[in-house]
Design an enzyme around this catalytic site. Sequence first.
Site, PDB file in Angstrom:
ATOM      1  N   ARG A   1     -10.303 -11.724   1.666  1.00 54.59           N
ATOM      2  CA  ARG A   1     -11.152 -12.780   1.100  1.00 54.59           C
ATOM      3  C   ARG A   1     -10.451 -14.135   1.124  1.00 54.59           C
ATOM      4  NH1 ARG A   1     -11.543  -9.311  -4.232  1.00 54.59           N
ATOM      5  NH2 ARG A   1     -11.292  -7.769  -2.573  1.00 54.59           N
TER       6      ARG A   1
ATOM      7  N   LYS B   1       0.829  -1.195   0.000  1.00 54.06           N
ATOM      8  CA  LYS B   1       0.000   0.000   0.000  1.00 54.06           C
ATOM      9  C   LYS B   1       0.872   1.256   0.000  1.00 54.06           C
ATOM     10  CE  LYS B   1      -3.733  -2.069   2.769  1.00 54.06           C
ATOM     11  NZ  LYS B   1      -4.852  -1.860   1.830  1.00 54.06           N
TER      12      LYS B   1
END
EC number: 3.4.11.1
Length: 493
Positions: A344, A270
Amino acid sequence: MRIEFVPVDTQAGATAALAVLAHEGAALSPEARAANEATGGALARAIAGGRFTGAKGQTLDIVAPNGLEAARVVLVGVDGSGAVEPEAVELAAASAFQAVKTSGVVELVLKLGADAETAARAAFGARLAAYRFDKYRTTEKAEKKPSVQVVKIAAADPVKAQKAYEPLAALADAIVFSRNLVSEPANILHPEEFAARAKGLESLGLEVEILGEAEMAKLGMGSLLGVGQGSVRESQLVIMKWMGAADKSAQPIAFVGKGVCFDTGGISIKPADGMEDMKWDMGGAAAVAGVMHALAGRKAKVNAIGVLGLVENMPDGNAQRPGDVVTSMSGQTIEVINTDAEGRLVLADALWYTQERFKPQFMIDLATLTGAIIISLGHDYAGLFSNNDGLSEKLLAAGKAERESLWRLPLPAAYEKQIESPIADMKNIGGRPAGSITAGLFLQKFVNGVPWAHLDIASVAWKKPSADPTVPDGAVGYGVRLLNRLVADAYEG
């Protein structure tokens, strides 16, 4: 801060604030009228000079006029002109607390309605408003420190009010527990520490089991384990059980939480700006731990399971790479296109494990899963995705009742093309279009015939600034109230 229920004729005293209600148009409640009469109309004059209208949440905080035994008086608006709803009382109590928390008064006396349920809800609002995460501060100016040490709630029957407050106190404890987890820095709250804090809830009667990486590897959890392989902290799977139904063998309900204790993005790293906020990427797991805390705390008559997938997503020489293929517990293979779509991957194995082991009535997962949900819904709604209309309707109703709002979004099969992989059964990200939906479609592949809902709470887990007086800036504890209400309204026997 301490909560006390006191008789209705209790006076505030020289170091206390008195809070009373005013309706729309600044019409005074009975308690406010009594205070106004005792001061020769001073409250009415203050209202006239202060542009106070009685709008919901509006406050007018003044030095107590002669005739009142108090240091300050707080008028709190609640709209309307008739009976005050419990939600309005909760918000009014929270607003009153926020108005005087650093004023120097040491007590707040709430006279917002004398019946037991109203008094209990006022206590709940004040308790939530008092939340503050400052355990690592060593210096602070005195005038910025909260001064209120005791909140006294006037009730016609203080004993009955205390009894009515007990389940709300258990819920407040659980919300605070969840907020604390989300607020902790990641060097403190790594997966093992999170698991240990969950284990500590056994004192409430929960059963807590912890699986480490060796146990998960034996179960074939390659999807979850791949996320944590770049961290020196061992990944954990926490299983929390509350068996409160009369029939301990009755089919349980199940909650599953994403617990990425810190998310750098991994190799798909990030940007540095704002990365510190990724300490709250475990907000879903914190919500699940919180609702299990609430159910145990109030001795809910239900069998419930909470499963927390706890990992750190870090970039090192052993970290998962873009392009890797992992095999999930279900046997399905996943091409990892982006290591920053990691939540996920954690949930894929946690969901499969939950349904295979516990055969629940339903599964609800909570996850700070996608930034796309913020683009879609802003910060007032969480995204709801589900394969079951009945479960969705119950969740929507519970969310409305608890001010933890949901908005249902579709799971169209046509969008599954976005997560097709040429070399594996699927890939873990489907590009920018409909990012929250394709994440939900990915999760649905790990649900096998069980009613299921996915709550994407990335939009609501952290509020800064917060417009709700019961939610100070920072961790919300979102999901605890919602799921507790769902259970209470629809699933307790």
